[in-house]
Design a protein around this motif. Structure first.
Motif, mmCIF file in Angstrom:
data_model
loop_
_atom_site.group_PDB
_atom_site.id
_atom_site.type_symbol
_atom_site.label_atom_id
_atom_site.label_comp_id
_atom_site.label_asym_id
_atom_site.label_seq_id
_atom_site.Cartn_x
_atom_site.Cartn_y
_atom_site.Cartn_z
ATOM 1 N N LYS A 21 -35.612 108.729 -6.675
ATOM 2 C CA LYS A 21 -34.655 108.715 -7.787
ATOM 3 C C LYS A 21 -34.340 107.306 -8.310
ATOM 4 O O LYS A 21 -33.189 106.846 -8.247
ATOM 5 C CB LYS A 21 -33.358 109.427 -7.387
ATOM 6 N N PRO A 22 -35.360 106.632 -8.810
ATOM 7 C CA PRO A 22 -35.163 105.275 -9.333
ATOM 8 C C PRO A 22 -34.407 105.297 -10.672
ATOM 9 O O PRO A 22 -34.259 106.347 -11.289
ATOM 10 C CB PRO A 22 -36.584 104.782 -9.553
ATOM 11 N N LYS A 23 -33.961 104.107 -11.073
ATOM 12 C CA LYS A 23 -33.328 103.976 -12.393
ATOM 13 C C LYS A 23 -34.396 103.895 -13.481
ATOM 14 O O LYS A 23 -34.247 104.473 -14.552
ATOM 15 C CB LYS A 23 -32.471 102.714 -12.428
ATOM 16 N N ILE A 24 -35.421 103.105 -13.194
ATOM 17 C CA ILE A 24 -36.506 102.904 -14.156
ATOM 18 C C ILE A 24 -37.833 103.091 -13.426
ATOM 19 O O ILE A 24 -38.034 102.535 -12.339
ATOM 20 C CB ILE A 24 -36.469 101.471 -14.749
ATOM 21 N N ALA A 25 -38.725 103.885 -14.012
ATOM 22 C CA ALA A 25 -40.030 104.128 -13.386
ATOM 23 C C ALA A 25 -41.143 103.652 -14.301
ATOM 24 O O ALA A 25 -41.141 103.943 -15.502
ATOM 25 C CB ALA A 25 -40.208 105.617 -13.098
ATOM 26 N N VAL A 26 -42.074 102.884 -13.729
ATOM 27 C CA VAL A 26 -43.246 102.432 -14.476
ATOM 28 C C VAL A 26 -44.453 103.176 -13.922
ATOM 29 O O VAL A 26 -44.769 103.065 -12.733
ATOM 30 C CB VAL A 26 -43.441 100.910 -14.327
ATOM 31 N N LEU A 27 -45.087 103.973 -14.752
ATOM 32 C CA LEU A 27 -46.215 104.797 -14.318
ATOM 33 C C LEU A 27 -47.462 104.333 -15.052
ATOM 34 O O LEU A 27 -47.566 104.488 -16.263
ATOM 35 C CB LEU A 27 -45.935 106.271 -14.622
ATOM 36 N N ASP A 28 -48.403 103.759 -14.307
ATOM 37 C CA ASP A 28 -49.618 103.219 -14.940
ATOM 38 C C ASP A 28 -50.773 104.190 -14.753
ATOM 39 O O ASP A 28 -51.178 104.460 -13.630
ATOM 40 C CB ASP A 28 -49.950 101.857 -14.307
ATOM 41 N N GLU A 29 -51.300 104.698 -15.849
ATOM 42 C CA GLU A 29 -52.467 105.585 -15.831
ATOM 43 C C GLU A 29 -52.284 106.728 -14.851
ATOM 44 O O GLU A 29 -53.180 107.063 -14.076
ATOM 45 C CB GLU A 29 -53.739 104.797 -15.464
ATOM 46 N N THR A 30 -51.115 107.345 -14.924
ATOM 47 C CA THR A 30 -50.829 108.476 -14.045
ATOM 48 C C THR A 30 -51.753 109.650 -14.333
ATOM 49 O O THR A 30 -51.958 110.522 -13.500
ATOM 50 C CB THR A 30 -49.344 108.881 -14.228
ATOM 51 N N ASP A 31 -52.364 109.632 -15.514
ATOM 52 C CA ASP A 31 -53.226 110.740 -15.910
ATOM 53 C C ASP A 31 -54.685 110.548 -15.518
ATOM 54 O O ASP A 31 -55.459 111.478 -15.548
ATOM 55 C CB ASP A 31 -53.127 110.950 -17.422
ATOM 56 N N SER A 32 -55.053 109.319 -15.132
ATOM 57 C CA SER A 32 -56.480 109.056 -14.975
ATOM 58 C C SER A 32 -57.034 109.827 -13.781
ATOM 59 O O SER A 32 -56.432 109.902 -12.723
ATOM 60 C CB SER A 32 -56.746 107.563 -14.822
ATOM 61 N N GLY A 33 -58.177 110.433 -13.987
ATOM 62 C CA GLY A 33 -58.861 111.145 -12.922
ATOM 63 C C GLY A 33 -58.282 112.502 -12.564
ATOM 64 O O GLY A 33 -58.642 113.067 -11.540
ATOM 65 N N LEU A 34 -57.369 113.013 -13.389
ATOM 66 C CA LEU A 34 -56.796 114.329 -13.090
ATOM 67 C C LEU A 34 -57.451 115.400 -13.956
ATOM 68 O O LEU A 34 -57.671 115.189 -15.145
ATOM 69 C CB LEU A 34 -55.289 114.337 -13.366
ATOM 70 N N ASP A 35 -57.748 116.557 -13.339
ATOM 71 C CA ASP A 35 -58.179 117.677 -14.175
ATOM 72 C C ASP A 35 -56.941 118.278 -14.835
ATOM 73 O O ASP A 35 -55.811 117.895 -14.522
ATOM 74 C CB ASP A 35 -58.981 118.710 -13.373
ATOM 75 N N VAL A 36 -57.148 119.210 -15.756
ATOM 76 C CA VAL A 36 -56.035 119.692 -16.570
ATOM 77 C C VAL A 36 -54.937 120.332 -15.720
ATOM 78 O O VAL A 36 -53.747 120.116 -15.959
ATOM 79 C CB VAL A 36 -56.533 120.677 -17.646
ATOM 80 N N ASP A 37 -55.334 121.084 -14.691
ATOM 81 C CA ASP A 37 -54.332 121.738 -13.845
ATOM 82 C C ASP A 37 -53.474 120.715 -13.108
ATOM 83 O O ASP A 37 -52.257 120.822 -13.071
ATOM 84 C CB ASP A 37 -55.002 122.673 -12.832
ATOM 85 N N ALA A 38 -54.131 119.708 -12.517
ATOM 86 C CA ALA A 38 -53.401 118.664 -11.793
ATOM 87 C C ALA A 38 -52.523 117.871 -12.763
ATOM 88 O O ALA A 38 -51.383 117.504 -12.437
ATOM 89 C CB ALA A 38 -54.373 117.745 -11.080
ATOM 90 N N LEU A 39 -53.041 117.628 -13.954
ATOM 91 C CA LEU A 39 -52.280 116.889 -14.961
ATOM 92 C C LEU A 39 -50.976 117.625 -15.301
ATOM 93 O O LEU A 39 -49.915 117.005 -15.422
ATOM 94 C CB LEU A 39 -53.133 116.709 -16.224
ATOM 95 N N LYS A 40 -51.084 118.953 -15.410
ATOM 96 C CA LYS A 40 -49.889 119.748 -15.711
ATOM 97 C C LYS A 40 -48.874 119.658 -14.580
ATOM 98 O O LYS A 40 -47.680 119.482 -14.821
ATOM 99 C CB LYS A 40 -50.265 121.219 -15.930
ATOM 100 N N VAL A 41 -49.354 119.767 -13.339
ATOM 101 C CA VAL A 41 -48.458 119.722 -12.179
ATOM 102 C C VAL A 41 -47.752 118.370 -12.103
ATOM 103 O O VAL A 41 -46.537 118.277 -11.908
ATOM 104 C CB VAL A 41 -49.251 120.002 -10.882
ATOM 105 N N VAL A 42 -48.526 117.301 -12.299
ATOM 106 C CA VAL A 42 -47.982 115.947 -12.251
ATOM 107 C C VAL A 42 -46.988 115.734 -13.406
ATOM 108 O O VAL A 42 -45.900 115.181 -13.219
ATOM 109 C CB VAL A 42 -49.137 114.918 -12.276
ATOM 110 N N SER A 43 -47.343 116.194 -14.589
ATOM 111 C CA SER A 43 -46.457 116.048 -15.754
ATOM 112 C C SER A 43 -45.149 116.808 -15.555
ATOM 113 O O SER A 43 -44.075 116.320 -15.904
ATOM 114 C CB SER A 43 -47.137 116.559 -17.029
ATOM 115 N N GLU A 44 -45.266 118.014 -14.984
ATOM 116 C CA GLU A 44 -44.050 118.788 -14.702
ATOM 117 C C GLU A 44 -43.131 118.011 -13.761
ATOM 118 O O GLU A 44 -41.915 118.036 -13.922
ATOM 119 C CB GLU A 44 -44.406 120.133 -14.042
ATOM 120 N N GLY A 45 -43.746 117.327 -12.784
ATOM 121 C CA GLY A 45 -42.964 116.522 -11.836
ATOM 122 C C GLY A 45 -42.216 115.414 -12.560
ATOM 123 O O GLY A 45 -41.031 115.171 -12.309
ATOM 124 N N VAL A 46 -42.911 114.723 -13.459
ATOM 125 C CA VAL A 46 -42.267 113.654 -14.229
ATOM 126 C C VAL A 46 -41.143 114.254 -15.084
ATOM 127 O O VAL A 46 -40.043 113.702 -15.154
ATOM 128 C CB VAL A 46 -43.285 112.907 -15.118
#
Ligand code: ADP
Ligand code: MG
Ligand code: MG
Length: 252
Positions: A165-190
């Motif tokens: 639970k940070p105040k500010i989060a820097v996410l660099d290329e969080t999408d790289s190398g993810l297939d669409v399903d994993a991308l959705k799961v990760v995005s939902e988390g964000v």
């Protein structure tokens, strides 16, 4: 209410050929509850910006300031930055032999909060977050980053984001190398982190596809070490349709 403020940031990277100027005066303000996307072509310096905020020793600040709620981040150690409320997804990219995900998360949480989390709640929180990220419970017993697949590394990052639970989060290329399903799961988390807390997010990406799932409030186009255009989420749609060509110097 927190504010990450980057003013006229200039950064050199140490290469084998000597120092090379990468960031050429970056100005950016990220406030609690806001999501900013930094988008730009490969090699434009996006990761250099993230590493500079993180305090990576290879990057030398040659000018400008970075503050979090008025405190000079650049004067802080990496640990102090985390305690100040900054989360950097690439902060612990290395393998940590003999340290399990479960221990790592608890140690990080304790360091950031200044006290150990109450065990009953903590165990429940970790399980809940892992379930939502579709992670097997056995993952908690694995050593950090040891043999992690690309997708597991990203899920582990988002697991940290949700639990620390940070105040500010820097996410660099969080999408790289993810297939669409994993991308959705990760995005939902964000998105859960965005709605559950007031975190300000700096989302660095080359591709527009993650922005279909995580809608930014602001988009900054990054070319040759500086921001060259800014807008709302519609700018991401323009970039998806037209690419970076009109923002990059014409090639001879
Ligand atoms: P991006 O993330 O936008 O693709 P980077 O910040 O990774 O861009 O890189 C920007 C420029 O700085 C590139 O020309 C890259 O080669 C150079 N660079 C970045 N980090 C290093 C490094 N550790 N050693 C040598 N060159 C680097
Ligand atoms: Mg790159
Ligand atoms: Mg990069």
């Amino acid at each position: 209410m927190s504010t990450l403020e980057i003013r006229d940031l200039q950064v050199q990277v140490d290469t084998e050929q000597g120092a090379k100027q990468i960031l050429r005066g970056v100005d950016l303000t990220v406030r609690s509850g806001e999501t900013h996307a930094i988008m730009g072509p490969n090699g434009s310096g996006k990761s250099t910006l993230a590493y500079s905020i993180a305090g990576h020793p290879k990057y030398t600040i040659t000018g400008g300031t970075v503050t979090l709620d008025g405190e000079d981040l650049l004067a802080m150690s990496v640990d102090e930055r985390a305690r100040a409320g900054l989360f950097l997804a690439m902060q612990y990219p290395v393998e940590v032999p003999g340290v399990t995900v479960s221990n790592f998360l608890r140690t990080a949480k304790t360091a950031i909060d200044g006290e150990a989390p109450a065990l009953r709640h903590w165990v429940k929180d970790v399980r809940g977050a892992m379930e939502q990220l579709r992670m097997d419970t056995a993952f908690a017993d694995r050593n950090v980053n040891e043999g992690f697949s690309g997708g597991e590394k990203k899920r582990h990052e988002i697991l940290q984001l949700e639990l620390l639970k940070p105040k500010i989060a820097v996410l660099d290329e969080t999408d790289s190398g993810l297939d669409v399903d994993a991308l959705k799961v990760v995005s939902e988390g964000v998105n859960r982190a965005r709605s559950g807390t007031d975190v300000g997010v700096l989302l660095i990406t080359h591709y527009t596809r993650i922005l279909r799932y995580i809608r930014p409030d602001f988009v900054h186009v990054f070319v040759d070490g500086r921001i060259v255009a800014e807008g709302g989420s519609e700018l991401a749609d323009t970039l998806e349709a037209e690419g970076y060509d009109k923002f990059t110097p014409a090639k001879a």
